[in-house]
Design a protein around this motif. Structure first.
Motif, PDB file in Angstrom:
ATOM      1  N   LYS A   1      -4.461   8.146   3.798  1.00 27.18           N
ATOM      2  CA  LYS A   1      -5.903   8.284   3.618  1.00 27.18           C
ATOM      3  C   LYS A   1      -6.662   7.238   4.428  1.00 27.18           C
ATOM      4  O   LYS A   1      -7.687   7.541   5.046  1.00 27.18           O
ATOM      5  CB  LYS A   1      -6.269   8.179   2.137  1.00 27.18           C
ATOM      6  N   GLY A   2      -6.166   6.006   4.422  1.00 31.23           N
ATOM      7  CA  GLY A   2      -6.802   4.937   5.185  1.00 31.23           C
ATOM      8  C   GLY A   2      -6.768   5.208   6.676  1.00 31.23           C
ATOM      9  O   GLY A   2      -7.744   4.990   7.394  1.00 31.23           O
TER      10      GLY A   2
ATOM     11  N   ASP B   1      -1.998   6.184   0.260  1.00 31.36           N
ATOM     12  CA  ASP B   1      -3.165   5.374   0.602  1.00 31.36           C
ATOM     13  C   ASP B   1      -3.155   4.963   2.071  1.00 31.36           C
ATOM     14  O   ASP B   1      -4.212   4.839   2.693  1.00 31.36           O
ATOM     15  CB  ASP B   1      -3.252   4.155  -0.320  1.00 31.36           C
TER      16      ASP B   1
ATOM     17  N   THR C   1       0.839  -1.202   0.000  1.00 31.87           N
ATOM     18  CA  THR C   1       0.000   0.000   0.000  1.00 31.87           C
ATOM     19  C   THR C   1       0.872   1.249   0.000  1.00 31.87           C
ATOM     20  O   THR C   1       1.710   1.417   0.888  1.00 31.87           O
ATOM     21  CB  THR C   1      -0.918   0.015   1.251  1.00 31.87           C
ATOM     22  N   ARG C   2       0.676   2.118  -0.978  1.00 34.94           N
ATOM     23  CA  ARG C   2       1.469   3.348  -1.078  1.00 34.94           C
ATOM     24  C   ARG C   2       1.240   4.245   0.136  1.00 34.94           C
ATOM     25  O   ARG C   2       0.174   4.216   0.748  1.00 34.94           O
ATOM     26  CB  ARG C   2       1.099   4.133  -2.334  1.00 34.94           C
TER      27      ARG C   2
END
Length: 114
Positions: free
Chosen positions: A65-66, A62, A58-59
């Motif tokens: 944001k998560g 992301d 997962t970048r």
């Protein structure tokens, strides 16, 4: 002060030490991938979270944001530390507190104010 880094290729603790940062007041942990990132952040409960952008699976953007969309407690300071300034700017726009090229992280003032 607890520091958690998600970075897949560079030893961030060694980078800070080589940059002259005294880490005796910090508890430092690094994950070399971003698997189960919410669980890892929640368990360690860092004061400072450092995110690389290009990191499997997962970048960093992301992950950020998560994290911000979850119930996990937001770390006091979130640092975007990609080698690509465009990626750092994207993370700053998404809610990171600092964006800096990873090889310059020892220059952040957060290390002297802790």
């Amino acid at each position: 002060m607890k520091v958690l880094a998600f970075e897949d290729s560079v030893d961030i603790e060694a980078l800070l030490i080589s940059g002259g940062i005294e880490l005796s007041n910090f508890e430092f942990k690094q994950y070399w991938d971003s698997q189960n990132y919410l669980e890892r952040i929640s368990e360690f409960c860092p004061d400072i979270l450092m995110l690389d952008h290009y990191m499997p699976p997962t970048r960093g953007l992301d992950v950020l944001k998560g994290l911000l969309a979850s119930d996990v407690k937001r770390p006091e300071t979130i640092v975007a530390m990609s080698s690509a300034s465009m990626a750092n700017n994207a993370m700053l726009n998404a809610g990171a507190d600092y964006g800096i090229v990873k090889f310059e992280i020892s220059k952040l003032e957060i290390w002297t104010h802790s």
